[in-house]
Each structure stands twice: as C-alpha cells, then as structure tokens.
Design an enzyme around this catalytic site. Sequence first.
Site, PDB file in Angstrom:
ATOM      1  N   ALA A  65       0.946  -1.343   0.208  1.00  0.00           N
ATOM      2  CA  ALA A  65      -0.035   0.332   0.260  1.00  0.00           C
ATOM      3  C   ALA A  65       0.976   1.488  -0.026  1.00  0.00           C
ATOM      4  O   ALA A  65       1.949   0.919   0.599  1.00  0.00           O
ATOM      5  CB  ALA A  65      -1.028  -0.082   1.544  1.00  0.00           C
ATOM      6  N   ASP A  66       0.545   2.414  -0.409  1.00  0.00           N
ATOM      7  CA  ASP A  66       1.065   3.610  -0.191  1.00  0.00           C
ATOM      8  C   ASP A  66       0.228   4.656  -0.096  1.00  0.00           C
ATOM      9  O   ASP A  66      -0.805   4.424  -0.395  1.00  0.00           O
ATOM     10  CB  ASP A  66       1.747   3.931  -1.807  1.00  0.00           C
ATOM     11  CG  ASP A  66       2.205   5.251  -1.209  1.00  0.00           C
ATOM     12  OD1 ASP A  66       3.691   5.244  -0.535  1.00  0.00           O
ATOM     13  OD2 ASP A  66       1.858   6.194  -2.039  1.00  0.00           O
ATOM     14  N   THR A  67      -0.104   5.194   1.184  1.00  0.00           N
ATOM     15  CA  THR A  67      -0.738   6.596   1.280  1.00  0.00           C
ATOM     16  C   THR A  67      -0.550   7.809   1.526  1.00  0.00           C
ATOM     17  O   THR A  67       1.261   8.300   1.868  1.00  0.00           O
ATOM     18  CB  THR A  67      -1.232   6.169   3.256  1.00  0.00           C
ATOM     19  OG1 THR A  67      -1.687   4.671   3.021  1.00  0.00           O
ATOM     20  CG2 THR A  67      -1.813   7.169   3.280  1.00  0.00           C
TER      21      THR A  67
END
Length: 186
Positions: A65-67
């Site tokens: 994931a990347d936020t």
Amino acid sequence: MMIILASSSPRRREILGRFFEIKVYPANVEERSTVKDSREKSLDIARKKALSVSSKFPGATIVAADTMVIFRGKTLGKPRNAEEARKMLRALSGNVHKVITGYCIIHNGRIIEGVEETEVKFREIGDELLEWYISTGEWKDKAGAYGIQGYASIFVEWIKGDYYNVVGLPIKVVVELTKLGFKPKR
C-alpha cells in the site's frame, strides 16, 4: 497460504496482523511515480512495492500500500524535520484534506488493486497544542505529519470514509483477503 506485507509500516503491520498471520518483508523501491493524478500515483507506487516483493516469495500472497495526504491539490509527504511538520499541520489546521491509499494484492498471479479515499477535517490547532504535538515526535515518518490513531486524534473534527485508511491500510484489503480464502484469526 502465506501473506507477506510489503511494508515496514508498524501501522499496516498492526492492522493486517490483527486479522491474519503475516510475514513482513519491506519493499525496497523508491516511493516515486511519474503519474500526476494522486489516486493513480498511490496505486502505481503500491503496485511497484507488491511486484518487487512477489518475485522473492513465489506462491505467497503479497499486500502493499501507499498512503498520501492531499491538501489543496498538493501531496503532503513525510516531513523531513520538525519545521516541515509544523508547516504541514498549520496548513491542515481548520481545513479539510484527503487521505488516499492505493493498495495492491498479488495472489496466485492475479493482481487485485484499488484506491481508498477518506476526507478528514481538522479543528483549529493553537500554537501551544501544535508545539506540544511536535515535541512528541509522533509526526515522524507519517504522511501529512500526523497519525490519527495517536496524539493527533485531538486535531480531528470529523472524518468521512474509512478510518483505517487514514491509519495506513484500508479495511477493504482485509475484506479482499477473506474473499481469497484467508480466514481471520481468533
């Protein structure tokens, strides 16, 4: 079946580990993308992370994931120092911003991916409270210079969407893994 979390984020480890037995193997990729759109950019980075780890664990299910925190069309990354954190938090004070997380799951050669978006409204943050927060060091290694699950929770007036997305991993990822046959632990 084994789940590999392609992240060093303790928050992602905590969320995913609450439901499943996992192994952590942080992706060693640069968190950059030439994609302009924030939603597509977070997805592109998540995909790169997942693909970089999948070759090392054939047969495993990979989660990455990347936020990003988006305010007035600009991405607020992880502050490099206290002054950057202070500037970010002053900008967010009294305003609405978006938290976007792109996620990628690789399972049996299949890619399942998506983007979650949550709106967050901060209260006005006074100087004394801001300086106290900066002194906690909690802002370090966090997009937008805050962690909603910690001391910064007092800044939040409301959220619209998935709380866990703001923490760093949309709960939708857990749901997707159950659809793939993973059973939550007790």
